[in-house]
Design a protein around this motif. Sequence first.
Motif: not given
Length: 140
Positions: A49-71
């Motif tokens: 309603k305020v920010a105009g995004y379609p939904s909440v979204f993940a933190h970039g650092m969450l994606t980085m952390g999961m990718t780091g686990r793959m590494l």
Amino acid sequence: MALKAKELKVGDTYTERLVEDLKRTQIVQYAGASGDYNPLHTDEVFTTKVAGYPSVFAHGMLTMGMTGRMLTNYVGDGRLTKYGVRFTNQVWPGDTLDATATVLGLRAEGGKNFVDLEVTTVNQNGVEVLKGSASARIDP
């Protein structure tokens, strides 16, 4: 089992599924673990309603952390010497993410062996959400 230089060649890839059907609960758990309670990640009403995004979204650092686990699954614990990324698209609840490390080069430096990697993470539609690089110490 650690990677060995003699087992690698430029162009080799390693791919791993990071998450299938990312849940909002996982995003909120990451907010708690990181202390990052930005409402864009946790408050559906604010985000839509305020920010105009379609939904909440993940933190970039969450994606980085999961990718780091793959590494670290690929090169071994305690072997990463450099890891940096750029977030290229948002990660939404329900996304499935796959990460790939591609060997760009092998080098010796200071009597130690290293592998240089390109790292990408894509969602279920093949859209890149993270791009980066990493280096890791490897056995001869």
